[in-house]
Enzyme design. Structure first.
Site, PDB file in Angstrom:
ATOM      1  N   HIS A  34       0.837  -1.202   0.000  1.00  0.00           N
ATOM      2  CA  HIS A  34       0.000   0.000   0.000  1.00  0.00           C
ATOM      3  C   HIS A  34       0.878   1.262   0.000  1.00  0.00           C
ATOM      4  O   HIS A  34       0.585   2.235  -0.681  1.00  0.00           O
ATOM      5  CB  HIS A  34      -0.908   0.020   1.223  1.00  0.00           C
ATOM      6  N   GLN A 145      -0.733  -4.150  -9.232  1.00  0.00           N
ATOM      7  CA  GLN A 145      -0.676  -5.260 -10.190  1.00  0.00           C
ATOM      8  C   GLN A 145      -0.891  -6.593  -9.462  1.00  0.00           C
ATOM      9  O   GLN A 145      -1.248  -7.585 -10.080  1.00  0.00           O
ATOM     10  CB  GLN A 145       0.704  -5.203 -10.862  1.00  0.00           C
TER      11      GLN A 145
HETATM   12  P1  AMP Z   1      -6.372  -4.240  -0.540  1.00  0.00           P
HETATM   13  O1  AMP Z   1      -6.255  -3.377   0.669  1.00  0.00           O
HETATM   14  O2  AMP Z   1      -5.804  -5.617  -0.364  1.00  0.00           O
HETATM   15  O3  AMP Z   1      -7.755  -4.219  -1.151  1.00  0.00           O
HETATM   16  O4  AMP Z   1      -5.425  -3.590  -1.635  1.00  0.00           O
HETATM   17  C1  AMP Z   1      -5.500  -2.223  -1.940  1.00  0.00           C
HETATM   18  C2  AMP Z   1      -4.607  -1.932  -3.109  1.00  0.00           C
HETATM   19  O5  AMP Z   1      -3.264  -2.304  -2.780  1.00  0.00           O
HETATM   20  C3  AMP Z   1      -4.984  -2.738  -4.369  1.00  0.00           C
HETATM   21  O6  AMP Z   1      -4.840  -1.901  -5.509  1.00  0.00           O
HETATM   22  C4  AMP Z   1      -3.971  -3.850  -4.349  1.00  0.00           C
HETATM   23  O7  AMP Z   1      -3.704  -4.368  -5.649  1.00  0.00           O
HETATM   24  C5  AMP Z   1      -2.754  -3.155  -3.781  1.00  0.00           C
HETATM   25  N1  AMP Z   1      -1.824  -4.131  -3.208  1.00  0.00           N
HETATM   26  C6  AMP Z   1      -2.096  -5.122  -2.339  1.00  0.00           C
HETATM   27  N2  AMP Z   1      -0.989  -5.857  -2.076  1.00  0.00           N
HETATM   28  C7  AMP Z   1       0.011  -5.311  -2.820  1.00  0.00           C
HETATM   29  C8  AMP Z   1       1.402  -5.612  -2.997  1.00  0.00           C
HETATM   30  N3  AMP Z   1       1.992  -6.632  -2.381  1.00  0.00           N
HETATM   31  N4  AMP Z   1       2.122  -4.839  -3.842  1.00  0.00           N
HETATM   32  C9  AMP Z   1       1.540  -3.791  -4.504  1.00  0.00           C
HETATM   33  N5  AMP Z   1       0.229  -3.451  -4.361  1.00  0.00           N
HETATM   34  C10 AMP Z   1      -0.519  -4.202  -3.540  1.00  0.00           C
END
Ligand code: AMP
Length: 278
Positions: A34, A145
């Site tokens: 994030h 991604q």
């Molecule tokens: P989430 O809180 O899991 O819904 O994710 C929020 C955003 O963070 C989404 O756009 C995800 O794709 C991104 N995200 C989650 N994990 C990662 C990671 N390891 N690397 C890069 N972006 C991430």
């Protein structure tokens, strides 16, 4: 500048500045992945808004909505540390009226690959993302991604519905051993975590091959080696824009994507490859 916590459209309007505004939608339990999205937003925008909202619409009844990690105070510290301007943290009942009727359909593209294992997930995801776009009115939005099909569907929604928002994709942030960062990793025991490493290992093995057949076979072999503790939902080699499986003669960028359950935790990961470069 003090971090503003907004809970409603009125709060967002009061906080809005005139220069480019970037939105980083999240479900909280913020980690380095994030943070990297926030940094990318920071470079491009005068004002960075991070939304923190665990969206009930994108969880089916047998999924982990109620046990999804919620670490709001720690998330605020992360946002302060990254120079975020506004955290948008609405209540579920403010986002969804009891008599709501209208939602977004993710179409056939939302029912394949990941969508085949999570019916309704992408409809719920697109519905909340469109609502967040309408509430925050960003000029650009940053997505990882890591959730490659989600990113492809958001680009599709922006194109199909003529949304005036630029979508940026950010690379997946990993632990030194290859495990992709995820809010759900905190559920993994030490043993689970060792098993979970097969996902990124399989993707690396696939990425080292040349043809679609070899890529699929060598990634599959690594998943099989992990044994019954790794319960694989799918391994797919797809067109990054459509998520349709690529043919043996396909040329260009492809995504090798995997989803598997380790214990009670479901993990996804993917890599982008270039096939048959001229
Ligand atoms: P989430 O809180 O899991 O819904 O994710 C929020 C955003 O963070 C989404 O756009 C995800 O794709 C991104 N995200 C989650 N994990 C990662 C990671 N390891 N690397 C890069 N972006 C991430």
């Amino acid at each position: 500048m003090e971090l503003i916590v907004a809970r409603s459209r009125e709060d967002l309007v009061k906080a809005r500045r005139t220069g480019p505004v970037a939105l980083v939608p999240t479900m909280g339990a913020l980690h380095e992945g994030h943070r990297s999205l926030i940094r990318q937003a920071r470079v491009r925008a005068d004002q960075v808004v991070v939304s923190i909202f665990v969206n009930p619409l994108q969880f089916s009844p047998n999924e982990d909505f109620s046990r999804y990690p919620r670490t709001f105070d720690a998330d605020l510290d992360v946002c302060r540390g990254e120079g975020v301007d506004v955290v948008f943290h609405p209540a579920v009942e403010d986002m969804y009226a009891a008599d709501r009727q209208i939602s977004i359909s993710s179409g056939e593209m939302g029912r394949i690959v990941e969508g085949a294992f999570r019916p309704g997930h992408f409809d719920g995801m697109l519905t909340v993302v469109l609502k967040l776009f309408n509430l925050v009115q960003p000029d650009l939005a940053v997505f990882g991604q890591k959730d490659a099909q989600q990113l492809a569907l958001i680009r599709r929604m922006v194109a199909d519905l003529d949304l005036p928002i630029e979508i940026l994709g950010a690379p997946t942030v990993r632990e030194p051993d290859g495990l992709a960062l995820s809010s759900r990793n905190r559920y993994l025991s030490d043993d689970d975590r060792r098993v979970a490493l097969a996902l990124s290992r399989a993707l690396r093995a696939g990425a080292a091959q040349l043809t679609p057949g070899e890529i699929r076979a060598s990634a599959r072999a690594v998943l099989d080696e992990a044994g019954p503790e790794l319960d694989v939902d799918y391994l797919a080699l797809v067109d990054p824009a459509t998520f349709v499986e690529v043919s043996d003669s396909y040329q260009g960028m492809a995504v090798l994507a995997v989803a598997a359950r380790v214990g009670t935790t479901r993990l996804i990961d993917n890599v982008t490859l270039t096939l048959n470069p001229a």
